[in-house]
Design a protein around this motif. Structure first.
Motif, mmCIF file in Angstrom:
data_model
loop_
_atom_site.group_PDB
_atom_site.id
_atom_site.type_symbol
_atom_site.label_atom_id
_atom_site.label_comp_id
_atom_site.label_asym_id
_atom_site.label_seq_id
_atom_site.Cartn_x
_atom_site.Cartn_y
_atom_site.Cartn_z
ATOM 1 N N VAL A 87 0.918 6.966 -12.989
ATOM 2 C CA VAL A 87 1.075 6.395 -11.652
ATOM 3 C C VAL A 87 1.784 7.446 -10.819
ATOM 4 N N VAL A 88 1.160 7.885 -9.733
ATOM 5 C CA VAL A 88 1.878 8.743 -8.776
ATOM 6 C C VAL A 88 2.090 7.909 -7.524
ATOM 7 N N ASN A 89 3.331 7.656 -7.207
ATOM 8 C CA ASN A 89 3.664 6.875 -6.013
ATOM 9 C C ASN A 89 4.772 7.543 -5.223
ATOM 10 N N ASN A 90 4.726 7.294 -3.935
ATOM 11 C CA ASN A 90 5.764 7.785 -3.023
ATOM 12 C C ASN A 90 7.098 7.042 -3.264
ATOM 13 N N VAL A 91 8.183 7.671 -2.836
ATOM 14 C CA VAL A 91 9.527 7.074 -2.975
ATOM 15 C C VAL A 91 9.574 5.674 -2.356
ATOM 16 N N ILE A 92 9.062 5.557 -1.131
ATOM 17 C CA ILE A 92 9.185 4.268 -0.429
ATOM 18 C C ILE A 92 8.320 3.203 -1.099
ATOM 19 N N SER A 93 7.152 3.595 -1.595
ATOM 20 C CA SER A 93 6.313 2.626 -2.318
ATOM 21 C C SER A 93 7.107 2.065 -3.505
ATOM 22 N N LEU A 94 7.666 2.956 -4.308
ATOM 23 C CA LEU A 94 8.392 2.518 -5.512
ATOM 24 C C LEU A 94 9.682 1.785 -5.162
ATOM 25 N N ARG A 138 0.855 -1.190 0.000
ATOM 26 C CA ARG A 138 0.000 0.000 0.000
ATOM 27 C C ARG A 138 0.884 1.230 0.000
ATOM 28 N N GLY A 139 0.380 2.303 -0.591
ATOM 29 C CA GLY A 139 1.177 3.515 -0.763
ATOM 30 C C GLY A 139 1.711 4.047 0.554
ATOM 31 N N ARG A 140 2.990 4.343 0.572
ATOM 32 C CA ARG A 140 3.632 4.819 1.799
ATOM 33 C C ARG A 140 3.641 6.342 1.917
ATOM 34 N N GLY A 141 3.022 7.038 0.933
ATOM 35 C CA GLY A 141 3.028 8.497 0.959
ATOM 36 C C GLY A 141 2.059 9.090 1.957
ATOM 37 N N GLY A 142 1.070 8.306 2.367
ATOM 38 C CA GLY A 142 0.126 8.850 3.335
ATOM 39 C C GLY A 142 -1.188 8.122 3.363
ATOM 40 N N ILE A 155 -3.623 -1.823 -7.299
ATOM 41 C CA ILE A 155 -4.899 -1.374 -7.898
ATOM 42 C C ILE A 155 -4.669 -0.099 -8.711
ATOM 43 N N LYS A 156 -3.843 0.795 -8.161
ATOM 44 C CA LYS A 156 -3.505 2.022 -8.913
ATOM 45 C C LYS A 156 -2.805 1.655 -10.228
ATOM 46 N N TRP A 157 -1.860 0.728 -10.132
ATOM 47 C CA TRP A 157 -1.130 0.307 -11.341
ATOM 48 C C TRP A 157 -2.077 -0.344 -12.355
ATOM 49 N N CYS A 197 2.410 20.994 -2.581
ATOM 50 C CA CYS A 197 2.920 20.378 -3.818
ATOM 51 C C CYS A 197 3.231 18.889 -3.624
ATOM 52 N N GLY A 198 3.135 18.392 -2.384
ATOM 53 C CA GLY A 198 3.231 16.951 -2.158
ATOM 54 C C GLY A 198 1.915 16.249 -2.440
ATOM 55 N N GLU A 199 0.824 17.004 -2.439
ATOM 56 C CA GLU A 199 -0.477 16.426 -2.805
ATOM 57 C C GLU A 199 -0.407 16.123 -4.303
ATOM 58 N N GLU A 200 -0.835 14.928 -4.690
ATOM 59 C CA GLU A 200 -0.496 14.438 -6.028
ATOM 60 C C GLU A 200 -0.971 15.312 -7.183
ATOM 61 N N THR A 201 -2.165 15.905 -7.092
ATOM 62 C CA THR A 201 -2.640 16.692 -8.238
ATOM 63 C C THR A 201 -1.959 18.064 -8.282
ATOM 64 N N CYS A 224 7.209 9.924 -9.408
ATOM 65 C CA CYS A 224 7.581 9.592 -8.040
ATOM 66 C C CYS A 224 7.445 10.844 -7.177
ATOM 67 N N ASN A 225 6.675 10.709 -6.123
ATOM 68 C CA ASN A 225 6.453 11.820 -5.209
ATOM 69 C C ASN A 225 7.563 11.827 -4.149
ATOM 70 N N ALA A 226 8.542 12.700 -4.358
ATOM 71 C CA ALA A 226 9.664 12.816 -3.417
ATOM 72 C C ALA A 226 9.646 14.195 -2.773
ATOM 73 N N ASP A 227 8.424 14.682 -2.508
ATOM 74 C CA ASP A 227 8.308 16.026 -1.935
ATOM 75 C C ASP A 227 8.513 15.999 -0.418
ATOM 76 N N GLU A 228 8.266 14.873 0.175
ATOM 77 C CA GLU A 228 8.504 14.607 1.612
ATOM 78 C C GLU A 228 8.400 15.846 2.509
ATOM 79 N N GLY A 229 7.174 16.378 2.571
ATOM 80 C CA GLY A 229 6.987 17.610 3.346
ATOM 81 C C GLY A 229 6.581 17.396 4.796
ATOM 82 N N ASP A 230 6.195 16.166 5.163
ATOM 83 C CA ASP A 230 5.703 15.947 6.529
ATOM 84 C C ASP A 230 6.793 16.189 7.560
HETATM 85 C C1 LIG Z 1 -1.222 18.244 1.621
HETATM 86 C C2 LIG Z 1 -0.681 16.924 1.184
HETATM 87 C C3 LIG Z 1 0.683 16.720 1.124
HETATM 88 C C4 LIG Z 1 1.194 15.506 0.689
HETATM 89 N N1 LIG Z 1 2.543 15.335 0.654
HETATM 90 C C5 LIG Z 1 3.045 14.166 0.205
HETATM 91 C C6 LIG Z 1 4.453 13.986 0.118
HETATM 92 O O1 LIG Z 1 5.239 14.868 0.464
HETATM 93 N N2 LIG Z 1 4.911 12.800 -0.349
HETATM 94 C C7 LIG Z 1 4.047 11.788 -0.734
HETATM 95 O O2 LIG Z 1 4.507 10.746 -1.182
HETATM 96 N N3 LIG Z 1 2.728 11.934 -0.654
HETATM 97 C C8 LIG Z 1 2.206 13.096 -0.199
HETATM 98 N N4 LIG Z 1 0.850 13.249 -0.164
HETATM 99 C C9 LIG Z 1 0.003 12.136 -0.646
HETATM 100 C C10 LIG Z 1 -0.156 12.198 -2.171
HETATM 101 O O3 LIG Z 1 -1.241 13.038 -2.498
HETATM 102 C C11 LIG Z 1 -0.428 10.815 -2.790
HETATM 103 O O4 LIG Z 1 -1.433 10.182 -2.065
HETATM 104 C C12 LIG Z 1 0.792 9.917 -2.801
HETATM 105 O O5 LIG Z 1 1.888 10.532 -3.431
HETATM 106 C C13 LIG Z 1 0.471 8.639 -3.553
HETATM 107 O O6 LIG Z 1 1.558 7.752 -3.475
HETATM 108 P P1 LIG Z 1 1.463 6.391 -2.660
HETATM 109 O O7 LIG Z 1 0.188 5.716 -3.092
HETATM 110 O O8 LIG Z 1 2.668 5.641 -3.059
HETATM 111 O O9 LIG Z 1 1.429 6.765 -1.223
HETATM 112 C C14 LIG Z 1 0.307 14.457 0.299
HETATM 113 C C15 LIG Z 1 -1.079 14.669 0.371
HETATM 114 C C16 LIG Z 1 -1.564 15.872 0.824
HETATM 115 C C17 LIG Z 1 -3.036 16.063 0.880
#
Ligand SMILES: Cc1cc2nc3c(=O)[nH]c(=O)nc-3n(C[C@H](O)[C@H](O)[C@H](O)COP(=O)(O)O)c2cc1C
Ligand code: SF4
Length: 502
Positions: free
Chosen positions: A293-300, A139-143, A150-152, A258-262, A167-173
């Motif tokens: 496919v938008v996935n987090n670094v750890i997922s990929l 399961r996605g590790r981004g949040g 299923i996404k794939w 900008c970490g939110e996928e859209t 790849c979502n490498a914004d890691e803002g948390d």
């Molecule tokens: C405000 C906000 C910030 C987010 N920041 C990140 C982020 O820094 N990195 C990340 O992987 N997902 C972040 N997400 C989740 C992404 O929208 C998305 O669910 C994720 O990249 C999908 O990858 P995954 O299925 O591998 O988790 C954030 C979501 C929100 C609402």
């Protein structure tokens, strides 16, 4: 003599470069290998000296420790690193090579199992690849913890002339650094995972959206991409398979949203990082309107080990519907902070008290915020909650990207609730009213509570309900988690200030 010193930015921030300079001066003949971090941040810079094939640790090292490190007499000797309790208790699957190998040596990578997964995937059809990911339970590790397979599948099934892997490498948390550590310590794993994803869903192009605050990760990953391309791991003929996949690293715009996928996709397209309404899902209309496919670094980065060892091997770890391992990032007011990879199921209390060793201040723990700035404050009474998506949900929390920030008993939880609203107000993309206006009103309402205005308490609860139900994305929608958990679990902090004002 072979000496290993991390070039991870946490180790560098703690003085690794000075230690390397001292090592070079004292032992010019020694071979110094730069690695990622083992994740024991309180021991960084952790120097490892190889003796008869065993890596002996010394840390936290300072330049003045170097003579003792070289002759083995240092008081900072820790013994074999692999025998340290922190290392022995982990199940390192995604992070197996981090801290062990030279991050930019493709031969080192392959000597430690690298590319085995991709080679196996290249012999499979796209559907078989997607099925393998589904079977692993990843399961996605981004949040959000959305099932990766299923996404794939959605992207695989979409009919389009071009598809993308992003790849979502914004890691803002707050409290999170697993993505950074992986990209700095084992970048080929991410590249391999993205290549498997691309071949699986039929995407020939990938992008890593990497936060601008990570210059070291940008440098290491960019160099790794160049090496991978030069060695035929990326390009028009991946490992001579006749299948194509290439990728680029793009620097992020520096906004939490900008970490939110859209919002990320907008930013990647050169637009303002504003959240898009869903539908359409990015899996159908993502980057440049194509299936993505938008996935987090750890997922990929977990995908290669799934293909190397098999989906069942991975799925055998975990708890309930949370399969595999979770990469915990332990931070805040904690004695031993760092990265700890373990099967889902470990309890929150074990992580904080046992692994983390309690607070750094030595005072009692008051709360732990799990899941970044949008995560709930978990009180000590919830410490038996096991790390699992559903289990945390039942306990009123969320795991998110698995960052934990520990707070001691001096923390003012009203102040933390105010901070959550203020953070949302500052970081809001402004697209929807409950978040844009609600967060500002939230700060004002909490200020009224602090002044002793009892009428403001039900107003805050009401506002949180509105934000939760009416926000377009989780920034506005989840800010009520930290606010309401602070209010619910620590009502005295809200009343005490009220009493003081009276
Ligand atoms: C405000 C906000 C910030 C987010 N920041 C990140 C982020 O820094 N990195 C990340 O992987 N997902 C972040 N997400 C989740 C992404 O929208 C998305 O669910 C994720 O990249 C999908 O990858 P995954 O299925 O591998 O988790 C954030 C979501 C929100 C609402
Ligand atoms: S909840 Fe906030 S960040 Fe999300 S779309 Fe609405 S205004 Fe933007």
């Amino acid at each position: 003599m072979k000496v290993y010193v991390p070039m991870d930015s946490a180790a560098k921030a703690l003085g690794a470069e000075d230690v390397v300079a001292a090592l070079r001066a004292a032992a010019p003949e020694a071979e110094i290998v730069r690695t990622g971090s083992r994740g024991m941040i309180w021991l960084e810079p952790l120097v490892e000296v190889e003796l008869d094939g065993v890596r002996l640790g010394f840390g936290p090292a300072e330049p003045s420790d170097v003579p003792g490190i070289l002759d083995g007499s240092s008081a900072k000797a820790l013994g074999p690193v692999e025998d340290l309790d922190w290392m022995k208790r982990q199940t390192r699957l995604t992070f197996a090579r981090v801290g062990v190998i030279d991050p930019l040596s493709l031969s080192d990578y392959q000597a430690h199992g690298g590319l085995t997964g991709l080679r196996r995937a290249l012999a499979m059809t796209g559907q078989e690849i997607v099925d393998e990911v589904k079977a692993s339970g990843l399961r996605g590790r981004g949040g959000a913890g959305f099932p990766t397979g299923i996404k794939w599948q959605t992207v695989h099934d979409a009919d389009a002339p071009q598809k993308y892997i992003v790849c979502n490498a914004d890691e803002g948390d707050s409290a999170t650094f697993a993505d950074r550590m992986l990209m700095e310590g084992d970048p080929f794993t991410l590249i391999e995972g993205m290549a498997i994803a691309g071949i699986g869903v039929g995407a020939t192009k990938g992008y890593v959206y990497l936060r601008s605050e990570y210059p070291d990760a940008i440098a290491v990953l960019s160099r790794a991409v160049e090496i991978a391309r030069a060695e035929g791991l990326l390009g028009g003929d991946v490992l001579c398979s006749g299948r194509a996949f290439d990728m680029e690293v793009r620097k992020g715009a520096g906004a939490y949203v900008c970490g939110e996928e859209t919002s990320l996709l907008n930013s990647l397209e050169g637009k303002r990082g504003v959240v898009r309404s869903k539908p359409p899902l990015p899996a159908l209309e993502g980057f440049l309107g194509r299936p993505t496919v938008v996935n987090n670094v750890i997922s990929l980065a977990t995908v290669p080990v799934i293909f190397e060892k098999g989906a069942q091997f991975y799925a055998d770890f975990g708890l309930g519907r949370s399969r595999g391992t979770v990469t915990l990032q332990i931070a805040g007011n904690v004695a031993q902070g760092g990265l700890f990879e373990t099967a889902f199921g470990i309890s929150l209390g074990e992580v904080v008290n046992d692994l983390g060793g309690g607070t750094a201040s030595g005072r009692p723990v008051k709360a732990v915020q799990v899941g970044g700035p949008l995560g709930a404050y978990m009180p000590v009474s919830k410490f038996d909650t096991p790390l699992g998506y559903e289990e945390f949900d039942t306990a009123g929390g969320l795991i998110g990207h698995a960052g934990l920030t520990v707070f001691d008993d001096t923390t003012d939880m009203l102040g933390m609730a105010r901070f959550a609203m203020e953070f949302c107000a500052v970081e809001s993309c402004g697209k929807c009213t409950p978040c844009r206006i609600g967060a500002v009103r939230g700060v004002e309402t909490i200020d009224r509570i602090a002044q002793g205005d009892a009428d403001a308490l039900p107003l805050l609860t009401d506002l949180c309900e509105t934000m939760k139900d009416g926000s377009l994305c989780a920034l506005g929608g989840f800010t009520p988690f930290p606010v309401m958990s602070a209010l619910t679990h620590f009502p005295d902090d809200f009343a005490r200030l009220k009493e003081a004002a009276e």
